[in-house]
Design a protein around this motif. Structure first.
Motif, PDB file in Angstrom:
ATOM      1  N   SER A 176       0.865  -1.194   0.000  1.00 39.36           N
ATOM      2  CA  SER A 176       0.000   0.000   0.000  1.00 39.36           C
ATOM      3  C   SER A 176       0.898   1.239   0.000  1.00 39.36           C
ATOM      4  O   SER A 176       2.109   1.144   0.251  1.00 39.36           O
ATOM      5  CB  SER A 176      -0.882   0.015   1.241  1.00 39.36           C
ATOM      6  OG  SER A 176      -0.098   0.336   2.370  1.00 39.36           O
ATOM      7  N   GLY A 177       0.274   2.392  -0.268  1.00 34.03           N
ATOM      8  CA  GLY A 177       1.026   3.644  -0.307  1.00 34.03           C
ATOM      9  C   GLY A 177       1.705   3.959   1.020  1.00 34.03           C
ATOM     10  O   GLY A 177       2.944   4.139   1.066  1.00 34.03           O
ATOM     11  N   PRO A 178       0.950   3.992   2.137  1.00 31.74           N
ATOM     12  CA  PRO A 178       1.586   4.331   3.411  1.00 31.74           C
ATOM     13  C   PRO A 178       2.699   3.335   3.785  1.00 31.74           C
ATOM     14  O   PRO A 178       3.764   3.758   4.268  1.00 31.74           O
ATOM     15  CB  PRO A 178       0.421   4.244   4.412  1.00 31.74           C
ATOM     16  CG  PRO A 178      -0.803   4.496   3.583  1.00 31.74           C
ATOM     17  CD  PRO A 178      -0.517   3.925   2.249  1.00 31.74           C
ATOM     18  N   ALA A 179       2.452   2.026   3.541  1.00 35.65           N
ATOM     19  CA  ALA A 179       3.479   1.031   3.864  1.00 35.65           C
ATOM     20  C   ALA A 179       4.743   1.301   3.057  1.00 35.65           C
ATOM     21  O   ALA A 179       5.872   1.161   3.546  1.00 35.65           O
ATOM     22  CB  ALA A 179       2.956  -0.374   3.593  1.00 35.65           C
ATOM     23  N   ALA A 180       4.565   1.723   1.795  1.00 33.79           N
ATOM     24  CA  ALA A 180       5.719   2.003   0.936  1.00 33.79           C
ATOM     25  C   ALA A 180       6.571   3.106   1.550  1.00 33.79           C
ATOM     26  O   ALA A 180       7.802   2.993   1.626  1.00 33.79           O
ATOM     27  CB  ALA A 180       5.252   2.402  -0.457  1.00 33.79           C
ATOM     28  N   LEU A 181       5.898   4.175   2.018  1.00 36.00           N
ATOM     29  CA  LEU A 181       6.647   5.298   2.593  1.00 36.00           C
ATOM     30  C   LEU A 181       7.441   4.855   3.822  1.00 36.00           C
ATOM     31  O   LEU A 181       8.582   5.274   4.026  1.00 36.00           O
ATOM     32  CB  LEU A 181       5.690   6.433   2.962  1.00 36.00           C
ATOM     33  CG  LEU A 181       5.140   7.218   1.762  1.00 36.00           C
ATOM     34  CD1 LEU A 181       4.101   8.228   2.213  1.00 36.00           C
ATOM     35  CD2 LEU A 181       6.281   7.926   1.016  1.00 36.00           C
ATOM     36  N   GLU A 182       6.802   3.979   4.608  1.00 43.71           N
ATOM     37  CA  GLU A 182       7.481   3.473   5.801  1.00 43.71           C
ATOM     38  C   GLU A 182       8.757   2.718   5.426  1.00 43.71           C
ATOM     39  O   GLU A 182       9.837   2.967   5.978  1.00 43.71           O
ATOM     40  CB  GLU A 182       6.541   2.512   6.521  1.00 43.71           C
ATOM     41  CG  GLU A 182       6.374   2.825   8.000  1.00 43.71           C
ATOM     42  CD  GLU A 182       5.247   2.001   8.570  1.00 43.71           C
ATOM     43  OE1 GLU A 182       5.511   0.817   8.867  1.00 43.71           O
ATOM     44  OE2 GLU A 182       4.120   2.527   8.681  1.00 43.71           O
ATOM     45  N   VAL A 183       8.618   1.798   4.434  1.00 42.95           N
ATOM     46  CA  VAL A 183       9.787   1.007   4.030  1.00 42.95           C
ATOM     47  C   VAL A 183      10.887   1.911   3.464  1.00 42.95           C
ATOM     48  O   VAL A 183      12.069   1.716   3.731  1.00 42.95           O
ATOM     49  CB  VAL A 183       9.401  -0.088   3.004  1.00 42.95           C
ATOM     50  CG1 VAL A 183      10.613  -0.908   2.596  1.00 42.95           C
ATOM     51  CG2 VAL A 183       8.324  -1.001   3.580  1.00 42.95           C
ATOM     52  N   VAL A 184      10.465   2.920   2.668  1.00 43.12           N
ATOM     53  CA  VAL A 184      11.460   3.829   2.086  1.00 43.12           C
ATOM     54  C   VAL A 184      12.276   4.471   3.215  1.00 43.12           C
ATOM     55  O   VAL A 184      13.506   4.565   3.141  1.00 43.12           O
ATOM     56  CB  VAL A 184      10.778   4.926   1.218  1.00 43.12           C
ATOM     57  CG1 VAL A 184      11.772   6.012   0.836  1.00 43.12           C
ATOM     58  CG2 VAL A 184      10.206   4.297  -0.041  1.00 43.12           C
ATOM     59  N   GLY A 185      11.551   4.889   4.301  1.00 39.09           N
ATOM     60  CA  GLY A 185      12.211   5.549   5.430  1.00 39.09           C
ATOM     61  C   GLY A 185      13.286   4.679   6.073  1.00 39.09           C
ATOM     62  O   GLY A 185      14.355   5.178   6.439  1.00 39.09           O
ATOM     63  N   GLU A 186      13.029   3.371   6.206  1.00 35.22           N
ATOM     64  CA  GLU A 186      13.998   2.545   6.929  1.00 35.22           C
ATOM     65  C   GLU A 186      14.964   1.788   6.021  1.00 35.22           C
ATOM     66  O   GLU A 186      16.074   1.477   6.402  1.00 35.22           O
ATOM     67  CB  GLU A 186      13.263   1.567   7.858  1.00 35.22           C
ATOM     68  CG  GLU A 186      12.373   0.627   7.053  1.00 35.22           C
ATOM     69  CD  GLU A 186      11.473  -0.235   7.896  1.00 35.22           C
ATOM     70  OE1 GLU A 186      10.905   0.294   8.863  1.00 35.22           O
ATOM     71  OE2 GLU A 186      11.347  -1.423   7.547  1.00 35.22           O
ATOM     72  N   PHE A 187      14.541   1.488   4.785  1.00 30.44           N
ATOM     73  CA  PHE A 187      15.337   0.617   3.914  1.00 30.44           C
ATOM     74  C   PHE A 187      16.248   1.409   2.959  1.00 30.44           C
ATOM     75  O   PHE A 187      17.243   0.905   2.451  1.00 30.44           O
ATOM     76  CB  PHE A 187      14.354  -0.274   3.130  1.00 30.44           C
ATOM     77  CG  PHE A 187      14.966  -1.201   2.116  1.00 30.44           C
ATOM     78  CD1 PHE A 187      15.941  -2.138   2.469  1.00 30.44           C
ATOM     79  CD2 PHE A 187      14.540  -1.169   0.778  1.00 30.44           C
ATOM     80  CE1 PHE A 187      16.465  -3.004   1.518  1.00 30.44           C
ATOM     81  CE2 PHE A 187      15.065  -2.036  -0.165  1.00 30.44           C
ATOM     82  CZ  PHE A 187      16.022  -2.956   0.208  1.00 30.44           C
ATOM     83  N   HIS A 188      15.901   2.692   2.750  1.00 35.97           N
ATOM     84  CA  HIS A 188      16.645   3.561   1.821  1.00 35.97           C
ATOM     85  C   HIS A 188      16.941   2.887   0.492  1.00 35.97           C
ATOM     86  O   HIS A 188      18.097   2.690   0.127  1.00 35.97           O
ATOM     87  CB  HIS A 188      17.970   4.027   2.463  1.00 35.97           C
ATOM     88  CG  HIS A 188      17.749   4.717   3.752  1.00 35.97           C
ATOM     89  ND1 HIS A 188      17.025   5.885   3.864  1.00 35.97           N
ATOM     90  CD2 HIS A 188      18.132   4.391   5.010  1.00 35.97           C
ATOM     91  CE1 HIS A 188      16.958   6.259   5.123  1.00 35.97           C
ATOM     92  NE2 HIS A 188      17.620   5.366   5.849  1.00 35.97           N
ATOM     93  N   PRO A 189      15.900   2.511  -0.228  1.00 32.41           N
ATOM     94  CA  PRO A 189      16.139   1.815  -1.500  1.00 32.41           C
ATOM     95  C   PRO A 189      16.770   2.752  -2.532  1.00 32.41           C
ATOM     96  O   PRO A 189      16.558   3.966  -2.470  1.00 32.41           O
ATOM     97  CB  PRO A 189      14.738   1.407  -1.946  1.00 32.41           C
ATOM     98  CG  PRO A 189      13.828   2.389  -1.295  1.00 32.41           C
ATOM     99  CD  PRO A 189      14.466   2.764   0.006  1.00 32.41           C
ATOM    100  N   GLU A 190      17.563   2.148  -3.433  1.00 32.37           N
ATOM    101  CA  GLU A 190      18.101   2.952  -4.539  1.00 32.37           C
ATOM    102  C   GLU A 190      17.043   3.100  -5.625  1.00 32.37           C
ATOM    103  O   GLU A 190      17.005   4.086  -6.347  1.00 32.37           O
ATOM    104  CB  GLU A 190      19.330   2.259  -5.133  1.00 32.37           C
ATOM    105  CG  GLU A 190      20.548   2.295  -4.241  1.00 32.37           C
ATOM    106  CD  GLU A 190      21.615   1.367  -4.796  1.00 32.37           C
ATOM    107  OE1 GLU A 190      22.372   1.813  -5.681  1.00 32.37           O
ATOM    108  OE2 GLU A 190      21.675   0.193  -4.367  1.00 32.37           O
ATOM    109  N   VAL A 191      16.238   2.056  -5.749  1.00 33.50           N
ATOM    110  CA  VAL A 191      15.220   2.043  -6.798  1.00 33.50           C
ATOM    111  C   VAL A 191      13.885   1.607  -6.189  1.00 33.50           C
ATOM    112  O   VAL A 191      13.857   0.701  -5.361  1.00 33.50           O
ATOM    113  CB  VAL A 191      15.606   1.049  -7.923  1.00 33.50           C
ATOM    114  CG1 VAL A 191      14.499   0.980  -8.977  1.00 33.50           C
ATOM    115  CG2 VAL A 191      16.926   1.440  -8.568  1.00 33.50           C
TER     116      VAL A 191
END
Ligand code: ADP
Length: 583
Positions: free
Chosen positions: A482-497
């Protein structure tokens, strides 16, 4: 004794005259209402039928009898290519002398006159005598009245004409009645045509749905069998064969669905061309890449012969390649195995004409203009289906026309092979060369392949399979649904892509992209939109939201590895969207 009398004498002349006048008016009124009632009755009869022939027959009969003419004829020109004429004739029962052939002789002159002037015509005997037609015909006529049948858009559909009134000449009132009847019939004819075309469209749509269901089910069966084989397959070779087969079937299905989407986008004007100066050889090479496997599996001999000069056109490389590969695929499909197909090109004035000849089943002459219509297939039967939906050629035609070109089909008939000719305007040479040599400015890979990748899709299977593919490519992956879950993961995982689906619960993909860029301030994270929508408008929106790439689903595994290989973390912002691989 009688002395006289007083008497009066009243002159009743005036009263009598008034009475007569009233009686006359009453009679006129009655005649008028009878006339109106008859016109209304005729209108009901016209509305009750749905064939042009019946309307012509009713109009002719009613006009003659209401107005009291001795003869009537209606001619209606059909819209079809052969401009066939429907003719209805009515001759008064008392008139035993006229034959239909005789009556038709001056008909053409009147038809021409009325359709030229777009107006009714009323000729007296003396006017008829001035006409140049043969005298013996004119002698048989005392007067003529005619009115055009005019369509909604002002086109002449036909003409109704009357000759020789039983009592005297035709009056102004007769003309008004005939014009009224002609107008009612014109509306009826247009309705009949509309009804016919709706019925035809409906029939084609039903047929299309049946074919679509069939064509989509066809590849599903082997895919399902393939899955079973994978479950029980003992050795690697068996599994590989099953996988290859499933891949082929899936590709075929994706192509069908893509064609469907394309044709609907093109017809809604949603496809925009990415025009550039392209050389014909580029287009042909790209088209062959797609079509060659079909030629190989059918063991056709494919001959490509091009003159030494270069042909530049100003067009969309992918779309032009799609045009040629569609035509090549058809040539391969509609030719028995081991056939011959030839592709050639030549300049014709300011155009280049690309020619594809095959030695296949050919096309009957009456079908030649129709094969480009949507959902049209020659001799379609479900069991003889060649794996198509009848949309390829319609797509070809529309795409070529968007390039200001044209396409025609030629064939000497069934079994005699077919030829398709695509004509495209040539681009001005000097400009074409200058542009072609300037390159596309796209940043190329410096070898760095990104490692940390987030896949966001509310379709859990889609997300999991893409993540699996990326892991096989050596990446570390996370998945969010989901959108909110994505933002959470981005915050902790720092994906390149981030591969980001657009239609997501909570926040949609555009909003997620926006927040990653603006709120989290991650300007170097590569955002790739994954969506079913690939129009220019969709691409513009995703670009605005901060996406670097826009991929349309289903994404081919090769496109994913291509995208990954093509960029590095800091050269990404030069690129916005992938070029869709031609099919
Ligand atoms: P389809 O998916 O059926 O191939 P197309 O729009 O590409 O649809 O073609 C429409 C029809 O035109 C086909 O069904 C076929 O009957 C006919 N056709 C197209 N190309 C050829 C060809 N090269 N030779 C013979 N018939 C052809």
């Amino acid at each position: 004794e009688f002395t006289g009398y007083i008497g009066t004498c009243i002159d009743i002349t005036e009263r009598k005259q008034q009475e007569d006048e009233i009686a006359r008016l009453l009679k006129d009124e009655k005649r008028h209402s009878t006339l109106l009632a008859r016109v209304a009755e005729a209108s009901r009869s016209v509305n009750a039928v749905l064939s042009t022939e019946s309307i012509a027959r009713i109009l002719t009969e009613e006009a003659r009898s209401i107005i009291g003419a001795e003869r009537a004829v209606t001619s209606i020109t059909l819209e079809a290519a052969d401009r066939q004429v429907i003719r209805a004739i009515s001759i008064a029962p008392e008139d035993r002398t006229t034959t239909p052939q005789e009556f038709s002789s001056t008909e053409e002159a009147i038809y021409a006159e009325v359709s030229r002037k777009h107006k009714p015509l009323r000729w007296t005997k003396s006017e008829l005598l001035r006409r140049p037609e043969p005298t013996e015909l004119k002698a048989a006529r005392r007067c003529a009245l005619a009115a055009p049948l005019v369509s909604h858009g002002g086109r002449i559909l036909g003409v109704v004409q009357l000759a020789d009134k039983q009592s005297g000449g035709f009056s102004e009132e007769d003309e008004a009645v005939l014009v009224q009847l002609a107008a009612i019939a014109a509306v009826g004819i247009e309705n009949a045509r509309l009804y016919d075309s709706l019925r035809e469209q409906d029939r084609r749509k039903d047929e299309f749905l049946a074919t679509l269901a069939h064509e989509l089910r066809n590849p599903l069966a082997p895919v399902r069998t393939g899955l079973e084989i994978l479950k029980i397959a003992g050795d690697a070779e068996q599994s590989k064969a099953a996988r290859d087969m499933m891949e082929r079937q899936l590709k075929h299905m994706v192509r069908l669905v893509d064609d469907l989407l394309d044709v609907s986008r093109v017809s809604r004007g949603k496809v925009e061309l990415r025009r550039e100066y392209v050389e014909l050889r580029q287009v042909i090479d790209l088209a062959l890449e797609t079509s060659l496997p079909l030629f190989e599996s059918a063991r056709h001999e494919l001959k490509v012969s091009l003159p030494p000069e270069e042909f530049y056109v100003f067009g969309d490389l992918t779309r032009l390649a799609q045009v040629l590969s569609n035509l090549l695929n058809n040539a391969a499909k509609y030719t028995a195995d081991g056939g011959r197909v030839a592709l050639s090109a030549a300049q014709d004035g300011t155009d280049v004409v690309i020619r594809i000849d095959d030695s296949g089943v050919g096309i009957p002459s009456e079908m030649l203009p129709k094969v480009f219509d949507l959902f049209t297939q020659v001799g379609r039967t479900i069991d003889r289906s060649q794996g198509g939906l009848g949309i390829g050629l319609s797509l070809v035609k529309r795409l070529v026309e968007m390039h200001d070109g044209s396409v025609v089909a030629e064939s000497l008939g069934p079994g005699k092979g077919s030829t398709f000719l695509v004509r495209l305007p040539l681009a001005k040479k000097r400009m074409a060369r200058a542009n072609a040599s300037s390159g596309d400015g796209v940043a190329k890979s410096n070898g760095h392949v990104p490692r940390r990748i987030l896949v966001v899709d509310d379709n859990a299977d889609a997300a999991a399979s893409l993540a699996m593919l990326l892991r096989y490519n050596g990446c570390e992956t996370r998945v969010a649904y989901s959108g909110p879950a994505a933002l959470e993961v981005v915050g902790e995982f720092h994906p390149e892509v981030v591969f980001l689906d657009i239609g997501l619960p909570g926040l949609n993909g555009y909003e997620v992209a926006n927040r990653i860029r603006r709120e989290l301030g991650l300007s170097r994270t590569v955002l790739i939109a994954l969506t079913g929508w690939g129009s220019d408008e969709d691409r513009r929106r995703s670009h605005e939201a901060g996406f670097n790439y826009h991929l349309t689903k289903p994404v081919e595994p090769t496109v994913v590895s291509d995208v990954l290989a093509r960029f590095t973390a800091n050269s990404l912002h030069h690129e916005r969207s992938e070029r869709r691989a031609p099919r």
